[in-house]
Design an enzyme around this catalytic site. Structure first.
Site, short mmCIF file in Angstrom:
data_model
loop_
_atom_site.label_atom_id
_atom_site.label_comp_id
_atom_site.label_asym_id
_atom_site.label_seq_id
_atom_site.Cartn_x
_atom_site.Cartn_y
_atom_site.Cartn_z
N CYS A 1 0.87 -1.19 0.00
CA CYS A 1 0.00 0.00 0.00
C CYS A 1 0.89 1.23 0.00
CB CYS A 1 -0.98 -0.03 1.17
SG CYS A 1 -0.19 0.01 2.80
N ASN B 1 2.31 1.50 4.32
CA ASN B 1 2.64 0.23 4.99
C ASN B 1 2.36 0.30 6.50
OD1 ASN B 1 5.58 -1.89 5.54
ND2 ASN B 1 3.51 -2.50 5.09
N CYS C 1 -1.37 0.72 7.38
CA CYS C 1 -2.81 0.41 7.52
C CYS C 1 -3.21 -0.82 6.69
CB CYS C 1 -3.67 1.61 7.12
SG CYS C 1 -3.45 3.07 8.16
N ASP D 1 -8.24 3.82 1.13
CA ASP D 1 -7.29 4.27 2.16
C ASP D 1 -8.07 4.76 3.39
OD1 ASP D 1 -5.39 5.52 3.68
OD2 ASP D 1 -4.55 6.71 2.05
P1 4NP Z 1 -1.81 2.83 4.08
O1 4NP Z 1 -2.47 4.18 4.64
O2 4NP Z 1 -1.26 3.17 2.71
O3 4NP Z 1 -2.94 1.88 4.02
O4 4NP Z 1 -0.71 2.43 5.06
C1 4NP Z 1 -1.78 5.39 4.78
C2 4NP Z 1 -0.90 5.56 5.82
C3 4NP Z 1 -0.24 6.78 5.97
C4 4NP Z 1 -0.48 7.81 5.08
C5 4NP Z 1 -1.37 7.63 4.03
C6 4NP Z 1 -2.01 6.41 3.87
N1 4NP Z 1 0.17 9.07 5.27
O5 4NP Z 1 -0.22 10.03 4.58
O6 4NP Z 1 1.10 9.14 6.09
#
Ligand code: 4NP
Length: 169
Positions: A10, A13, A15, A127
């Protein structure tokens, strides 16, 4: 017997892909196949390298019996295409980033994780990072469904691994 290696990817990394790793590892473990199917996760960004998964993801997953607490964030690299048989993106944006990184001649499967879902109501895992708790529950629902389809795909391609599977606990 060479293990089949699966990488969930994703953006952060923290969620979606740690949740996918935790759920898929649990499915594999329940069938007694942990030595034949290896699972890892990574982010296309390097924003959360070394961090544990988001506490909201950890709590939501634990309520369904999945422990994500030992995972740590890392960024995907070209080497991953040499190590992994399946490189699975949680959404189209991350799939584009992976395609840009993928070396020519990669013989594995690069695609969207939810292509393996039998329901296919969603093709991307939304997301949940900036949203409320409903988003984390949806992530779990979508990933649980696709995990079963992915397992079926691997076992259909590798009958010698399928033969090792015990009854699911
Ligand atoms: P993930 O979600 O891609 O599912 O891990 C996110 C985690 C952090 C961020 C964006 C999406 N961020 O903007 O830090």
């Amino acid at each position: 017997m060479k293990p089949t290696q699966v990488l969930m990817v994703c953006l952060g990394n923290i969620c979606r892909s740690p949740t996918a790793q935790g759920i898929f590892e649990d499915r594999v473990r329940c069938l007694g196949l942990s030595q034949f199917i290896l699972v890892d996760s990574a982010g296309t960004s390097g924003w959360h390298i070394g961090s544990p998964p988001d506490s909201r993801s950890c709590k939501a997953a634990l309520r369904r019996g999945y422990d994500l607490s030992q995972q740590r964030g890392r960024q995907v690299s070209v080497q991953d295409f040499h190590d992994f048989d399946y490189v699975l993106a949680m959404d189209g944006q991350n799939l584009q980033a992976l395609k840009a990184l993928c070396p020519e001649g990669f013989a594995g499967h690069l695609g969207l994780f939810l292509e393996f879902s039998r329901k296919q109501t969603y093709l991307e895992v939304p997301d949940p990072y900036h949203g409320g708790s409903d988003g984390f529950e949806l992530v779990l629902d979508l990933i649980e469904e696709a995990a079963d389809g992915l397992l079926a795909d691997i076992l259909a391609k590798r009958p010698e691994v399928h033969a090792q599977a015990g009854p699911a606990i």
